[in-house]
Every structure is written in structure tokens, then in C-alpha cells.
Write an enzyme that holds these catalytic residues in place. Structure first.
Site, mmCIF file in Angstrom:
data_model
loop_
_atom_site.group_PDB
_atom_site.id
_atom_site.type_symbol
_atom_site.label_atom_id
_atom_site.label_comp_id
_atom_site.label_asym_id
_atom_site.label_seq_id
_atom_site.Cartn_x
_atom_site.Cartn_y
_atom_site.Cartn_z
ATOM 1 N N ASP A 156 -16.645 -49.317 113.508
ATOM 2 C CA ASP A 156 -16.707 -49.981 112.198
ATOM 3 C C ASP A 156 -15.281 -50.475 111.952
ATOM 4 O O ASP A 156 -14.506 -50.642 112.912
ATOM 5 C CB ASP A 156 -17.186 -49.003 111.112
ATOM 6 C CG ASP A 156 -17.518 -49.690 109.783
ATOM 7 O OD1 ASP A 156 -18.597 -50.281 109.669
ATOM 8 O OD2 ASP A 156 -16.679 -49.649 108.846
ATOM 9 N N LYS A 173 -22.925 -41.865 109.218
ATOM 10 C CA LYS A 173 -21.660 -42.613 109.121
ATOM 11 C C LYS A 173 -20.526 -41.618 109.164
ATOM 12 O O LYS A 173 -20.704 -40.441 108.806
ATOM 13 C CB LYS A 173 -21.613 -43.398 107.798
ATOM 14 C CG LYS A 173 -20.628 -44.550 107.816
ATOM 15 C CD LYS A 173 -21.181 -45.789 108.508
ATOM 16 C CE LYS A 173 -20.100 -46.807 108.766
ATOM 17 N NZ LYS A 173 -20.634 -48.065 109.296
HETATM 18 P P1 NDP Z 1 -12.604 -54.920 111.783
HETATM 19 O O1 NDP Z 1 -11.715 -53.776 111.576
HETATM 20 O O2 NDP Z 1 -12.763 -55.493 113.137
HETATM 21 O O3 NDP Z 1 -12.183 -56.120 110.818
HETATM 22 C C1 NDP Z 1 -12.138 -55.962 109.432
HETATM 23 C C2 NDP Z 1 -11.560 -57.217 108.827
HETATM 24 O O4 NDP Z 1 -11.708 -57.170 107.418
HETATM 25 C C3 NDP Z 1 -10.091 -57.387 109.096
HETATM 26 O O5 NDP Z 1 -9.775 -58.757 109.138
HETATM 27 C C4 NDP Z 1 -9.451 -56.713 107.880
HETATM 28 O O6 NDP Z 1 -8.129 -57.148 107.571
HETATM 29 C C5 NDP Z 1 -10.411 -57.145 106.793
HETATM 30 N N1 NDP Z 1 -10.392 -56.158 105.705
HETATM 31 C C6 NDP Z 1 -10.713 -54.836 105.782
HETATM 32 N N2 NDP Z 1 -10.542 -54.237 104.598
HETATM 33 C C7 NDP Z 1 -10.093 -55.203 103.764
HETATM 34 C C8 NDP Z 1 -9.739 -55.223 102.413
HETATM 35 N N3 NDP Z 1 -9.800 -54.103 101.656
HETATM 36 N N4 NDP Z 1 -9.329 -56.406 101.860
HETATM 37 C C9 NDP Z 1 -9.278 -57.539 102.624
HETATM 38 N N5 NDP Z 1 -9.600 -57.580 103.934
HETATM 39 C C10 NDP Z 1 -10.001 -56.433 104.481
HETATM 40 O O7 NDP Z 1 -14.030 -54.471 111.187
HETATM 41 P P2 NDP Z 1 -15.468 -55.104 111.436
HETATM 42 O O8 NDP Z 1 -15.355 -56.560 111.631
HETATM 43 O O9 NDP Z 1 -16.140 -54.273 112.444
HETATM 44 O O10 NDP Z 1 -16.180 -54.787 110.042
HETATM 45 C C11 NDP Z 1 -16.167 -55.699 108.942
HETATM 46 C C12 NDP Z 1 -17.302 -55.348 108.008
HETATM 47 O O11 NDP Z 1 -18.551 -55.431 108.718
HETATM 48 C C13 NDP Z 1 -17.262 -53.946 107.411
HETATM 49 O O12 NDP Z 1 -17.808 -53.984 106.114
HETATM 50 C C14 NDP Z 1 -18.187 -53.165 108.326
HETATM 51 O O13 NDP Z 1 -18.719 -52.020 107.694
HETATM 52 C C15 NDP Z 1 -19.260 -54.210 108.562
HETATM 53 N N6 NDP Z 1 -20.111 -53.983 109.734
HETATM 54 C C16 NDP Z 1 -19.549 -53.889 110.991
HETATM 55 C C17 NDP Z 1 -20.364 -53.711 112.078
HETATM 56 C C18 NDP Z 1 -19.833 -53.722 113.467
HETATM 57 O O14 NDP Z 1 -20.639 -53.737 114.398
HETATM 58 N N7 NDP Z 1 -18.526 -53.746 113.677
HETATM 59 C C19 NDP Z 1 -21.820 -53.518 111.932
HETATM 60 C C20 NDP Z 1 -22.307 -53.728 110.576
HETATM 61 C C21 NDP Z 1 -21.459 -53.923 109.536
HETATM 62 P P3 NDP Z 1 -6.886 -56.173 107.872
HETATM 63 O O15 NDP Z 1 -6.784 -56.142 109.357
HETATM 64 O O16 NDP Z 1 -5.720 -56.819 107.210
HETATM 65 O O17 NDP Z 1 -7.247 -54.837 107.268
#
Ligand code: NDP
Length: 453
Positions: free
Chosen positions: A166, A126
Site C-alpha cells: 500500500d 489491513k
Molecule cells: P505510493 O506510496 O506508491 O504512492 C502514494 C502517492 O500519494 C505518492 O505520490 C504520495 O506522495 C502521495 N501521497 C500520500 N499521502 C499523501 C498526502 N497525505 N498528501 C498528498 N499526497 C500524498 O502508494 P499507492 O500508489 O500504492 O497508493 C495510493 C492510494 O491507492 C492509497 O490510498 C492506497 O491505499 C490506494 N490503493 C493502493 C493499492 C495498490 O495496489 N498499491 C490498491 C488499492 C488502493 P509522497 O511520496 O510525497 O508521500
């Protein structure tokens, strides 16, 4: 053996002070392993637990870049090459101001077991930076990505370490990172996954984590003779994972009724249909706007702004049948879990990494609801990344249907492996233990076989 496992957990905490997220994940995984350790004394002899919790390599570096005003900015860069027992280090890069060693060690540690569950040949890693892409111009994001890769390129390679996206790292960022790697190495190879389609990406990779999380939930429902038709579903986040979770839920006849971002929560009792989802995708992926704008666009929906002092998140108090946390770690605490159960939720499938606190997990298990832990339920993303690596290595691209079919099969197999391991070594139906045990056994056997390295 329970006391030995406990001693190792305490040792990990002492040797890695001030890393609460890392302690949380090590405790959760190792507490599941008592039954396995009892039946496999060779793991204790080879000190597998002690070695597993220590990353093989931690790389930290300076990332200097120049913003649009001509000012020099400095961020921290990291790559944690955690475990290579079953393949090249593999795991995403996160760009978010909260990124630190504890967060990346928790994510890297989780990744080892997740990758093992996919049954593909990928180790755990990571990385990321405390850089915040929000509010930055494309030019600034490119400048940052190029500087980040100017150091990272020395440490990665298609057979060594293959990063992906991520939080904060999507197709745009991967494109810039890939371009810089290619220039520095004078080499086109599958060194990153989640690449844009025209740069060697795989069909279905953007969809894979969300789709996979819903496929996993579908398996849990099937085991109880149920399906998604008419089920109301809570989804948090509005990024990559959340968007494609909503899309697959719609495919299967469910009604997604919420989304969120760090600014607040949208509740749409009429359901987020394909047209509304299309609007959200444009808002988030192109306009880079805020989810609060949904309320003005779609009548009948309600926006609840984030209250930093609140003890609970109103999203988890909305009555529903299923929940798909898809934003970030520890977004469901014990009180939120109590609200979920009160609101009628009978299934939680985790798209985000470690979105539920230990107190929340305890409640799911006690209430005996269907609970798909992150390292199993969200493994579809990395599984599809390894399919991207296979396509790049063979200089051949598969069709959308082919990749989706493979992804679906992988998720079915992960579910079956978790069910089997839980029944064999822990409590039948406890998929949290099942995922930890099934993921661990393959790694432990490989580590024992490969000697003390
Ligand atoms: P993105 O950056 O595309 O989206 C993240 C989303 O979560 C946004 O809507 C963001 O809002 C919100 N968010 C992030 N941090 C916070 C916070 N502290 N409080 C509230 N909302 C928050 O990321 P992903 O969709 O790729 O990832 C989301 C989750 O999935 C993570 O935990 C990641 O580790 C996990 N994941 C992702 C994978 C992938 O293939 N992308 C694979 C496996 C797991 P804002 O824009 O306002 O920050």
C-alpha cells in the site's frame, strides 16, 4: 430498518471513540444498506452489522530497529485481521507516519467489501506502521522490514492472512518482508503478494490497481455510449496507482494532464506522454525524487507547491473531463468537488481508498456524474493479488496477456454487479450504494451460514 441501521452506526461511534476515518467508512457503507436490511431480516437477527464492524483480531506490536548511525529506533506495528467469512484475511501494509488504528480500521473495513466484489475467495485485512520509508537508506528499510516481519510472521500464512503493499510499501519492501518470512518459517509460500517477479510475483500486479481503475471508468463511459478518446484526465499522486493509471489512460487515447505528491501538484496542459511518464517512473521508483522536479524537466508544465493552510487543492480546479484521485484518503473535500464540477469533470474513478469526503460524494451523486467509488474502482489490485495467490498455490505462472484479460473481466463484472445491486436495492445508477450492497450481501450470507463465530 433505517433507524436500526442508524442505531448501529451510533453504537460503532461510541465503542470506537477518536477514530474519525473508521466512523466515516462505517457510516457510508451502512447508510447504503437500508433496502437490503428491509428485505433480509435474517441479517438483523444474526447481528451481521454489529459483528462486521468489529475486527476478528487486532494485533499491535513494537518494531525496534537500528538506523545507519547505530541509533535504536522504535516504531508501532499493526495487523488488523478483519473478516475471514469468504477467505483468508487479505489487504495491504501501509508504511506512513500518519498510520494509526483509525486509518487501518477504515482501510480494513473497506477491504472486506472490496474483496467480496472481486468474486475471489479473500477476506478483509489491513496493517502497517508509522515508519516513514522516505529519506531512509535501503539498509534502513531492510532493517525495519526484517524487524516488522520478526513479529508479523507468527500471525500470517498462505491460508490465514496474506498481506500486500500500500502507501510506502512497494516491491522493495515486499521483497525484504518476504525474505525474512521465508527465513523464519523455513518455507517458500505465497504468504505475501506484490512480490518482485523473480520471487514469485505475478505479471501485471504492479499495474493492476491503476489499470483496473481505468477499466472500471471505461465501463462507466461505455454505459453512456462514450470512450476515452481525447478526454483530459486529472490524476493525483505519483506512486504505484497514479503511474499505471496514466499508462492505461494513454493506451486508451486519453490525455492525462496532472500528477502530484505531498509537496505539490504538476499541471502539464500538453499532456503527460509515454516519455514523460517513463521519466516520472524513474524519478519516483529509482531516484525517489520529488514531483516538483518535473517543471524544470518539461517546458510548459507548472508546479504548484502544497499550501498547508489552503482550503482546496488546486489540482481539482484544473478544467478536465475525468478525475482519478490516486494519492490518499479525503484528498477531495466538498469545495474541491465543487471545483471539479465547475471545471467540467463528468467522471470520477477512485484509485485511492476513500479519497472523497462525504460532502464530495454527495455532490457527485447530486450532479449525477459517473462516479466509481474506491472499493469497486480500485479493486483491481487486490483481485490481481488473488491471481498471484492462485499462481503460487499451483506452482505455475501465467502470461501477461492471461492475467490482464482476467483482470479486465473482473473489473467488468464488478461494474455490472454494482449496477445490478443499485437497481435492485437503491437508486439506479448510484454505484456507491451498488458497490456497498453487492459487496455486503455475499459476506452477510456467508456469516449467517457460518453461525455465530
Ligand atoms: P505510493 O506510496 O506508491 O504512492 C502514494 C502517492 O500519494 C505518492 O505520490 C504520495 O506522495 C502521495 N501521497 C500520500 N499521502 C499523501 C498526502 N497525505 N498528501 C498528498 N499526497 C500524498 O502508494 P499507492 O500508489 O500504492 O497508493 C495510493 C492510494 O491507492 C492509497 O490510498 C492506497 O491505499 C490506494 N490503493 C493502493 C493499492 C495498490 O495496489 N498499491 C490498491 C488499492 C488502493 P509522497 O511520496 O510525497 O508521500
Amino acid at each position: 430498518m433505517a433507524s436500526y441501521v442508524h442505531d448501529v452506526i451510533e453504537q460503532v461511534k461510541q465503542r470506537n471513540p477518536h477514530q474519525p476515518e473508521f466512523h466515516q467508512t462505517v457510516t457510508e457503507v451502512y447508510e447504503s444498506l437500508g433496502g437490503v436490511m428491509d428485505r433480509h431480516p435474517e441479517y438483523k437477527k444474526a447481528k451481521v452489522l454489529e459483528r462486521l464492524s468489529e475486527p476478528e483480531r487486532v494485533i499491535m506490536f513494537r518494531v525496534p530497529w537500528v538506523d545507519d548511525k547505530g541509533e535504536v529506533q522504535v516504531n508501532k506495528g499493526y495487523r488488523i485481521e478483519y473478516n475471514s467469512a469468504i477467505g483468508p484475511y487479505k489487504g495491504g501494509l501501509r508504511f506512513h507516519p500518519t498510520v494509526n488504528l483509525s486509518i487501518l480500521k477504515f482501510l480494513g473495513f473497506e477491504q472486506i467489501f472490496k474483496n467480496s466484489l472481486t468474486q475471489q475467495w479473500i477476506g478483509g485485512g489491513k496493517g502497517g506502521s508509522d515508519f516513514d520509508p522516505k529519506g531512509k537508506s535501503d539498509n534502513e528499510v531492510m532493517s525495519f522490514c526484517q524487524s516488522f516481519m520478526a513479529e508479523l510472521f507468527r500471525h500470517i500464512g498462505p491460508n490465514t492472512d496474506v498481506p500486500a503493499g500500500d502507501i510506502g510499501v512497494g516491491g522493495r519492501e515486499i521483497g525484504y518482508l518476504f525474505g525474512q518470512y521465508k527465513k523464519l518459517k523455513n518455507e517458500w509460500s505465497g504468504v505475501l503478494t506484490g512480490k518482485p517477479m523473480h520471487s514469485g510475483g505475478s505479471l501485471i500486479r504492479p499495474e493492476a490497481t491503476g489499470y483496473g481503475c481505468v477499466y472500471f471508468a471505461q465501463e462507466m463511459l461505455k454505459s453512456k455510449g462514450q470512450d476515452f478518446k481525447g478526454k483530459k484526465c486529472l490524476v493525483s499522486g505519483s506512486g504505484n496507482v497514479a503511474q499505471y493509471t496514466v499508462e492505461k489512460l494513454l493506451d486508451l487515447g486519453a490525455t492525462p494532464i496532472s500528477l502530484s505528491d505531498s509537496g505539490g501538484v504538476i499541471h502539464d496542459p500538453a499532456g503527460i506522454d509515454r516519455e514523460k511518464l517513463g521519466w516520472v517512473m524513474d524519478l519516483k521508483n529509482n531516484k525517489r525524487g520529488r514531483i516538483s522536479e518535473y517543471e524544470k524537466k518539461f517546458k510548459g508544465s507548472k508546479f504548484m507547491a502544497t499550501d498547508r493552510n489552503a482550503k482546496t487543492n488546486p489540482l481539482w480546479a484544473i478544467p478536465a473531463d475525468c478525475a482519478f484521485p490516486s494519492a490518499t484518503q479525503n484528498e477531495i473535500n466538498g469545495d474541491d468537488a465543487a471545483n471539479l464540477l465547475k471545471g467540467g469533470v463528468k467522471l470520477v474513478s477512485e484509485g485511492a481508498n476513500m479519497p472523497s469526503t462525504p460532502e464530495a460524494c454527495e455532490q457527485y451523486l447530486e450532479a449525477k456524474i459517473m462516479y466509481g467509488p474506491a472499493k469497486a474502482a480500485n479493486a483491481g489490485g487486490v483481485a490481481c493479488s488473488s491471481l498471484e495467490m492462485a499462481q503460487n498455490a499451483s506452482w505455475f505462472a501465467w502470461s501477461r496477456e492471461e492475467v490482464d484479460k482476467k483482470l479486465h473481466r473482473i473489473m467488468e463484472n464488478i461494474h455490472a454487479a454494482c449496477v445490478k445491486a443499485a437497481a435492485e436495492y437503491s437508486t439506479p445508477g448510484n454505484l456507491m450504494d451498488g458497490a456497498n450492497i453487492a459487496g455486503f450481501k455475499k459476506i452477510a450470507d456467508a456469516m449467517v451460514a457460518q453461525g455465530v463465530v
